[in-house]
Scaffold this active site. Structure first.
Site, PDB file in Angstrom:
ATOM      1  N   ARG A 162       0.853  -1.186   0.000  1.00 37.23           N
ATOM      2  CA  ARG A 162       0.000   0.000   0.000  1.00 37.23           C
ATOM      3  C   ARG A 162       0.889   1.235   0.000  1.00 37.23           C
ATOM      4  O   ARG A 162       1.680   1.431   0.927  1.00 37.23           O
ATOM      5  CB  ARG A 162      -0.905  -0.020   1.245  1.00 37.23           C
ATOM      6  CG  ARG A 162      -1.721   1.244   1.439  1.00 37.23           C
ATOM      7  CD  ARG A 162      -2.659   1.128   2.653  1.00 37.23           C
ATOM      8  NE  ARG A 162      -3.400   2.361   2.844  1.00 37.23           N
ATOM      9  CZ  ARG A 162      -3.182   3.230   3.834  1.00 37.23           C
ATOM     10  NH1 ARG A 162      -2.261   3.001   4.754  1.00 37.23           N
ATOM     11  NH2 ARG A 162      -3.898   4.337   3.925  1.00 37.23           N
ATOM     12  N   HIS A 184      -2.712  10.933   0.962  1.00 31.91           N
ATOM     13  CA  HIS A 184      -2.140  10.716   2.294  1.00 31.91           C
ATOM     14  C   HIS A 184      -1.525  12.047   2.747  1.00 31.91           C
ATOM     15  O   HIS A 184      -0.321  12.173   2.916  1.00 31.91           O
ATOM     16  CB  HIS A 184      -1.115   9.577   2.244  1.00 31.91           C
ATOM     17  CG  HIS A 184      -0.846   8.928   3.571  1.00 31.91           C
ATOM     18  ND1 HIS A 184      -1.001   7.573   3.795  1.00 31.91           N
ATOM     19  CD2 HIS A 184      -0.426   9.433   4.755  1.00 31.91           C
ATOM     20  CE1 HIS A 184      -0.680   7.288   5.046  1.00 31.91           C
ATOM     21  NE2 HIS A 184      -0.329   8.403   5.646  1.00 31.91           N
ATOM     22  N   GLU A 220      -7.062   8.504   6.572  1.00 28.01           N
ATOM     23  CA  GLU A 220      -7.288   9.153   7.865  1.00 28.01           C
ATOM     24  C   GLU A 220      -7.740  10.616   7.764  1.00 28.01           C
ATOM     25  O   GLU A 220      -7.009  11.533   8.148  1.00 28.01           O
ATOM     26  CB  GLU A 220      -6.020   9.078   8.720  1.00 28.01           C
ATOM     27  CG  GLU A 220      -5.528   7.665   8.952  1.00 28.01           C
ATOM     28  CD  GLU A 220      -4.434   7.576  10.022  1.00 28.01           C
ATOM     29  OE1 GLU A 220      -3.951   8.628  10.477  1.00 28.01           O
ATOM     30  OE2 GLU A 220      -4.081   6.454  10.401  1.00 28.01           O
ATOM     31  N   ASN A 275      -7.358   1.915  10.087  1.00 28.15           N
ATOM     32  CA  ASN A 275      -6.036   2.047  10.696  1.00 28.15           C
ATOM     33  C   ASN A 275      -6.218   2.011  12.203  1.00 28.15           C
ATOM     34  O   ASN A 275      -7.052   2.735  12.749  1.00 28.15           O
ATOM     35  CB  ASN A 275      -5.370   3.375  10.307  1.00 28.15           C
ATOM     36  CG  ASN A 275      -4.947   3.392   8.839  1.00 28.15           C
ATOM     37  OD1 ASN A 275      -5.137   2.416   8.121  1.00 28.15           O
ATOM     38  ND2 ASN A 275      -4.371   4.500   8.414  1.00 28.15           N
ATOM     39  N   TYR A 281      -4.159   1.946  16.002  1.00 30.62           N
ATOM     40  CA  TYR A 281      -2.924   2.068  16.778  1.00 30.62           C
ATOM     41  C   TYR A 281      -3.133   1.938  18.282  1.00 30.62           C
ATOM     42  O   TYR A 281      -2.309   1.361  18.971  1.00 30.62           O
ATOM     43  CB  TYR A 281      -2.230   3.413  16.479  1.00 30.62           C
ATOM     44  CG  TYR A 281      -1.609   3.420  15.101  1.00 30.62           C
ATOM     45  CD1 TYR A 281      -0.355   2.872  14.886  1.00 30.62           C
ATOM     46  CD2 TYR A 281      -2.296   3.934  13.997  1.00 30.62           C
ATOM     47  CE1 TYR A 281       0.217   2.830  13.618  1.00 30.62           C
ATOM     48  CE2 TYR A 281      -1.742   3.894  12.720  1.00 30.62           C
ATOM     49  CZ  TYR A 281      -0.481   3.346  12.548  1.00 30.62           C
ATOM     50  OH  TYR A 281       0.073   3.292  11.288  1.00 30.62           O
ATOM     51  N   GLU A 334      -3.446  -0.066   8.241  1.00 33.41           N
ATOM     52  CA  GLU A 334      -2.238   0.291   8.990  1.00 33.41           C
ATOM     53  C   GLU A 334      -2.367  -0.222  10.405  1.00 33.41           C
ATOM     54  O   GLU A 334      -3.437  -0.116  11.023  1.00 33.41           O
ATOM     55  CB  GLU A 334      -2.039   1.819   9.103  1.00 33.41           C
ATOM     56  CG  GLU A 334      -1.490   2.477   7.882  1.00 33.41           C
ATOM     57  CD  GLU A 334      -1.325   3.989   8.070  1.00 33.41           C
ATOM     58  OE1 GLU A 334      -1.100   4.457   9.215  1.00 33.41           O
ATOM     59  OE2 GLU A 334      -1.439   4.687   7.058  1.00 33.41           O
TER      60      GLU A 334
HETATM   61  C1  FCB Z   1      -0.890   7.169  10.811  1.00 34.56           C
HETATM   62  C2  FCB Z   1      -0.484   7.688   9.448  1.00 34.56           C
HETATM   63  C3  FCB Z   1       0.835   7.172   8.960  1.00 34.56           C
HETATM   64  C4  FCB Z   1       1.850   7.094  10.079  1.00 34.56           C
HETATM   65  C5  FCB Z   1       1.276   6.323  11.245  1.00 34.56           C
HETATM   66  C6  FCB Z   1       2.238   6.145  12.391  1.00 34.56           C
HETATM   67  O1  FCB Z   1      -1.709   8.085  11.431  1.00 34.56           O
HETATM   68  O2  FCB Z   1      -1.460   7.360   8.487  1.00 34.56           O
HETATM   69  O3  FCB Z   1       1.281   7.992   7.910  1.00 34.56           O
HETATM   70  O4  FCB Z   1       2.265   8.344  10.427  1.00 34.56           O
HETATM   71  O5  FCB Z   1       0.133   6.984  11.723  1.00 34.56           O
END
Ligand code: FCB
Length: 477
Positions: free
Chosen positions: A92, A136, A181, A309, A311, A382
């Protein structure tokens, strides 16, 4: 939203059973144009908001810029050889708008398109499925000068750009995501201002969010016209939002942040409406007069997939008078109308970004999208972690990152077992790169990059991930 916060269970690698993923699961890795390409002024590329922002003193740690980044523009072939060694099924990447359409309007730049054609052809030649993200975060600077995403016309410009890319690459790219995002573009770019273009106005942030989604809807239309058989989606960054206690006030704080972080995007994109409670919360900031008739139908254009995405989790509490605001993306002004909600840390393990490690949150997030919003195939577009890496005898043994991936892949598998149609997973990131406002100080890669020599060193996590892909799952540990 889920129930009051308790620390996630810390798994013990040694006790983990083997897991197999469904046949054809799309194993990938992700990057983004400004974070890796460099060659900022080559091949006809003109500045984006991230060029301007990173060159503005005080905006990025250490004054770092993406001028050279990982020099991927010049190292395409060797980088793709590394992807092939990993056995990636998909890669990607994002297209730099100002590389393929300098200035953000007018005709395409053949040299810019050619770079992406070479990339896509080399991926296909290596059996790697290209996954193209159109936006992006790197808006061409002239479009920002004309008002940026708070201006409605930017959405139309995005659709024009999409048509150029679809015409050039539509015959060889099957998977497309429009935005990456939009929360970050809108609320970090125009709310807290910690991301480009660095503006700070709550009303502009809300308008930017709407016009990004409008641009998405128009881009879907352009893609369908150019390439009816494309698989089209959007990537949103989602967080479970958990109240710090079971008090009604904390529950309301969680409801507010959930509305801004998640439902602001999920509801228009997948249901064609803004949530009523969100609109009420935002009443002091905007009357939503920027939403025109027909916009929400455009935004809710049928999709083929949704990219998530993931995290970390947000844990929040009700405002306390006089409490100090927190920094970065927790900064107050990236939560318009809910500036005084407090973000709480639980003391659980964190990454080098200070983001709490919370693999169960991935299960919750995927289940929520599936159970509350859509039957569409989902992809984790992600997921990953920054840790401080050390090169010892030419090797990088990144055990923490490897454990993070392991825990989140187990969570992804649990979501599949619970009925979520999860079809793929993209590790963030293929290689260390320019981490936005943190410059090169945060490393997310499975491949280490020495920025002086541009030497790449696959870390332990890369070797481990190659094995995961090879066996389509996780070995017993
Ligand atoms: C996300 C972004 C990516 C990277 C990661 C850690 O928010 O999409 O570009 O910065 O975090």
């Amino acid at each position: 939203m889920s129930n009051p916060a308790s620390p996630p269970a810390v798994g013990v690698l040694a006790e983990r059973p083997p897991l197999t993923f469904p046949p054809g699961f799309l194993w990938g890795a992700a990057t983004a144009a400004y974070q890796i390409e460099g060659a900022a002024a080559e091949g006809g590329r003109t500045p984006s908001i991230w060029d301007t922002f990173s060159h503005t003193p005080g905006r990025v740690v250490g004054g770092h810029t993406g001028d050279v980044a990982c020099d991927h523009y010049h190292r395409l072939d060797s980088d793709i050889a590394l992807m092939a060694e990993l056995g990636l099924k998909s890669y990607r990447f994002s297209v730099s708008w100002s590389r393929v359409q300098p200035g953000g309007s007018g005709p395409a730049n053949p040299e810019g398109l050619d770079f992406y054609r070479r990339l896509v052809d080399a991926l296909l030649a290596n059996g790697i499925e290209p996954w193209l993200t159109l936006y992006h975060w790197d808006l061409p600077q002239p479009l920002e000068d004309a008002g940026g995403w708070p201006a409605r016309d930017t959405a139309a410009r995005f659709a024009d750009y999409t048509a150029l890319v679809a015409d050039a690459l539509g015959d060889r790219v099957r998977y497309w995501t429009t935005l990456n995002e939009p929360w970050c573009s809108a609320f970090l770019g125009y709310g807290s201002g910690v991301h480009a273009p660095g503006r700070s106005d709550p009303g502009d942030a809300v308008r930017a969010g709407h016009h990004l989604m409008l641009g998405h809807g128009l881009a879907v239309r352009a893609l369908r016209a150019a390439r009816p058989d494309a698989e089209v989606g959007v990537t949103v960054n989602l967080y479970p939002v958990t109240p710090a206690t079971d008090s009604p006030a904390d529950a309301d704080a969680a409801r507010r942040i959930d509305a801004l972080a998640n439902r602001f995007f999920l509801d228009p994109l997948l249901r064609g409406s803004y949530p009523a409670d969100l609109m009420a919360d935002l009443a002091p900031v905007t009357d939503f007069g920027h939403v025109r008739e027909g916009d929400l139908a455009t935004i809710a254009a049928p999709l083929d997939l949704v990219g998530v995405n993931y995290y970390s989790r947000h844990v929040v509490a009700a405002p306390v008078e006089g409490a100090a605001p927190e920094a970065y993306w927790r900064a107050p002004s990236c939560w318009p109308g809910s500036e005084d909600v407090r973000f709480v840390t639980r003391g659980v393990p964190v990454t080098d970004m200070d983001w709490e490690i919370d693999a169960p949150g991935l299960v919750e997030t995927l289940r929520r999208v599936h159970e509350e919003y859509t039957d569409l195939p989902l992809y984790v577009t992600e997921n990953g972690s920054a840790f401080v890496d050390a090169v010892v005898d030419g090797e990088v043994d990144d055990v923490d990152r490897l454990a993070y991936f392991d825990a989140h892949l187990r969570a992804a598998h649990e979501a599949i077992s619970a009925g979520v149609p999860l079809r793929g997973y993209f590790a963030w990131s293929l290689m260390d790169n320019f981490e936005w406002a943190w410059g090169y100080t945060k490393r997310f890669g499975m491949i280490y990059v020495d920025y002086d020599s541009q030497v790449r060193i696959p870390k332990s996590s890369a070797r481990w991930y190659a094995e995961v892909i090879r066996r389509n799952g996780l070995a017993a540990q």
